[in-house]
Design a protein around this motif. Sequence first.
Motif, mmCIF file in Angstrom:
data_model
loop_
_atom_site.group_PDB
_atom_site.id
_atom_site.type_symbol
_atom_site.label_atom_id
_atom_site.label_comp_id
_atom_site.label_asym_id
_atom_site.label_seq_id
_atom_site.Cartn_x
_atom_site.Cartn_y
_atom_site.Cartn_z
ATOM 1 N N VAL B 411 0.871 -1.178 0.000
ATOM 2 C CA VAL B 411 0.000 0.000 0.000
ATOM 3 C C VAL B 411 0.907 1.228 0.000
ATOM 4 O O VAL B 411 1.810 1.338 0.814
ATOM 5 N N LEU B 412 0.668 2.126 -0.936
ATOM 6 C CA LEU B 412 1.533 3.291 -1.087
ATOM 7 C C LEU B 412 0.739 4.555 -0.781
ATOM 8 O O LEU B 412 -0.371 4.726 -1.263
ATOM 9 N N THR B 413 1.347 5.432 0.020
ATOM 10 C CA THR B 413 0.706 6.703 0.372
ATOM 11 C C THR B 413 1.635 7.831 -0.038
ATOM 12 O O THR B 413 2.828 7.824 0.286
ATOM 13 N N VAL B 414 1.087 8.801 -0.757
ATOM 14 C CA VAL B 414 1.831 10.014 -1.107
ATOM 15 C C VAL B 414 1.209 11.139 -0.287
ATOM 16 O O VAL B 414 0.031 11.448 -0.430
ATOM 17 N N ARG B 415 2.018 11.726 0.600
ATOM 18 C CA ARG B 415 1.490 12.668 1.584
ATOM 19 C C ARG B 415 2.193 14.009 1.454
ATOM 20 O O ARG B 415 3.418 14.057 1.283
ATOM 21 N N GLN B 416 1.424 15.098 1.556
ATOM 22 C CA GLN B 416 2.014 16.428 1.439
ATOM 23 C C GLN B 416 1.531 17.338 2.558
ATOM 24 O O GLN B 416 0.380 17.250 2.983
ATOM 25 N N SER B 417 2.399 18.241 2.962
ATOM 26 C CA SER B 417 2.002 19.328 3.854
ATOM 27 C C SER B 417 1.781 20.564 2.964
ATOM 28 O O SER B 417 2.137 20.548 1.792
ATOM 29 N N PRO B 418 1.201 21.632 3.523
ATOM 30 C CA PRO B 418 0.997 22.836 2.680
ATOM 31 C C PRO B 418 2.321 23.371 2.111
ATOM 32 O O PRO B 418 2.345 23.837 0.961
ATOM 33 N N TRP B 419 3.407 23.275 2.890
ATOM 34 C CA TRP B 419 4.694 23.765 2.386
ATOM 35 C C TRP B 419 5.226 22.853 1.277
ATOM 36 O O TRP B 419 5.823 23.321 0.308
ATOM 37 N N VAL B 421 3.336 21.198 -0.755
ATOM 38 C CA VAL B 421 2.519 21.470 -1.945
ATOM 39 C C VAL B 421 3.127 22.646 -2.706
ATOM 40 O O VAL B 421 3.252 22.617 -3.928
ATOM 41 N N ASN B 431 3.485 0.507 2.981
ATOM 42 C CA ASN B 431 3.082 -0.437 4.020
ATOM 43 C C ASN B 431 3.074 -1.842 3.446
ATOM 44 O O ASN B 431 2.476 -2.080 2.397
ATOM 45 N N MET B 449 4.305 10.159 -8.061
ATOM 46 C CA MET B 449 3.216 9.698 -8.928
ATOM 47 C C MET B 449 3.686 8.551 -9.821
ATOM 48 O O MET B 449 2.910 7.636 -10.136
ATOM 49 N N ALA B 452 3.468 5.507 -7.776
ATOM 50 C CA ALA B 452 2.073 5.089 -7.617
ATOM 51 C C ALA B 452 1.565 4.452 -8.904
ATOM 52 O O ALA B 452 0.894 3.413 -8.879
#
Lengths: 156, 467
Positions: B411-419, B421, B431, B449, B452
Amino acid sequence: MSGPAGQPSPLVFAPTLRGRAVFCLWAALPGILAAPFLFWQGAIWGVLFCMLWAAGVAALWLRTGSLTAELGEYALVIRAGRFFPTRRTFPRASIASVLELGSPLLRMSGARVLVLLSPGAGAILPGLPRSQAELLCEELGHPVPAAWEPPPEDAP
Amino acid sequence: MTGAPQRYHPLYALGFLRRAALVCLLPPAQALLRGQWAELTEAVWQSLGLAVLLTAASLVILWAGSWRLTADGQLVLGWVLFSRQRRTIRGSDLAAVQIERPILCRLTGASLLTLYPTTLDQRHKVQLCLSRRSAEALADALLPVPVEQSYHPRGGERMALAVLGAGGLSTLLLALLSLRQSRNYLPVSPGLAPLDQAAALAARWLPAGLAWFVTLAAFLFGLSLLRSFSHTVRYAVWQGGGALASRGGLLRRTERRLRLSALSCAEVRLTPLARLLRCYPVYLTAGCLRGEDAPLFVYRAGQEELLRRLVPGLHLPPVGTVPIKGRSLAFFLPSGIAFGLLGLMTLVSRWALPALTAPLALLTLAALGGLVSAAEGYLREGAWPRSGRLTLLCQRGYSLRCFCIFASAPVLTVRQSPWAVAAGRADLLLNFPGRVRLRVRSLPVPDGMACAAFLEQPPGPERTDPV
């Protein structure tokens, strides 16, 4: 699932307004139950706690508002969040089980909560319309196109 | 072995008794420390009674547990005390099987058999105490060992021996420094006189107490190295028939079998010592077996072909730097803060506490090393699909870790904070089965990407690297 020219187009699922409201109500309940105890400690603690919990519920409301799930041929992609965007890819072969939850309030709002379970990870899809939730469960229950199994490695 | 339920080895009961032994020993120990002899006699009788009770409880536990192998190769574990429980384990659900024989087991003819499921986490691993033959037969039924090959990589012994030697020498030197410092408080030993000149300069800077503390730390480190070295004696690793096996150890003989189809990821760890010796340890994760306690094997630079023979399909991340424009400076936060604080304390100690300047300077140097490692991670950390596999390069502590992902459906997660972005960057989180997680920090969004998109393809050799 097939679109024009035989190309499989992904199914897109999104929560409804009422489904989100019920889900946020569930999230608010523990805070509502705990608030009197905090007020008992002092008005300032009670007010602070209520503000923090309300902020958390508001954040959850915003997050569920941007939640979408796309089911493709081999993977389920879940997107959520505007300020803290997250994109999760669940290969369909990794989804071991799907739990469909329906409470009286959810039934009244015509929504369901789905919990996806895979080895090592999980996801919650809150407030999906009942028909979409059933369609997603049915699609995920279909066998995944046979994955290639490597032959046992022979001793060199 | 199939059919009738069988009992565990009596050593299984000893495990419970050993944990409860403290309860028996506490009352006499208290009486002894207080010097009350009358109470000591009573406490000893009480402890004996308690020991008899605990032994009886151990025997009941031994009787309540059972295991049997069914005709179709499934292991059934039973429990009949207070409630009836039965757990069925299929061999195909196991990612790894480990047989351990510590000294006590070898003396009593027992083996510790540990089963690691593919999809469950560490809490659900199963450890059984069986007779040696039963453990081997059960392991062969659940995960047969491949035919042993003729070539056995032995890099681990040399590496462990070199580190052990260095650790031993440094411990000896520190012990001499400590003795030198303690001379003011102890009678002078004539044997130290010839070594005074060599140790005087460094010993002047270390207070006696701190010197002994550092010596103790080095001694304990040396003990752990000795333990690691004992694991590498007569060590061999080989693969075949869809499984990878390893066997070795002097005091604690360990045999480990991994199912290649259940492999989650392979890790080559570039520690500073590994780069110095050009011997690289390889860690494998299969199911809930993380394998981080000891490398499965160590290969020397130039033996990449051997590495690929032992782990077919292994690819390493590319060599080189990655684009750093917009990359988060959080890479430098932990080591940078430590370096800044310790450096400041070192400077202040020159005036306030000169005796502590040297140890603080040592710690500052260690933090500087962490900062250099963080810089390398800043320049090289990333994720790339390569030849049908996802490869990652991550910096953790002082080492650079190269991962090759074998799990077909992580399982792949691509996570961003506002900074992130705003900077066009994202964190990647993978995972695996067994609740294993890997994280790559501050990747360019197109690379995330691409990873993913790579995982959204059907698993198999047809998986193509995204353009």
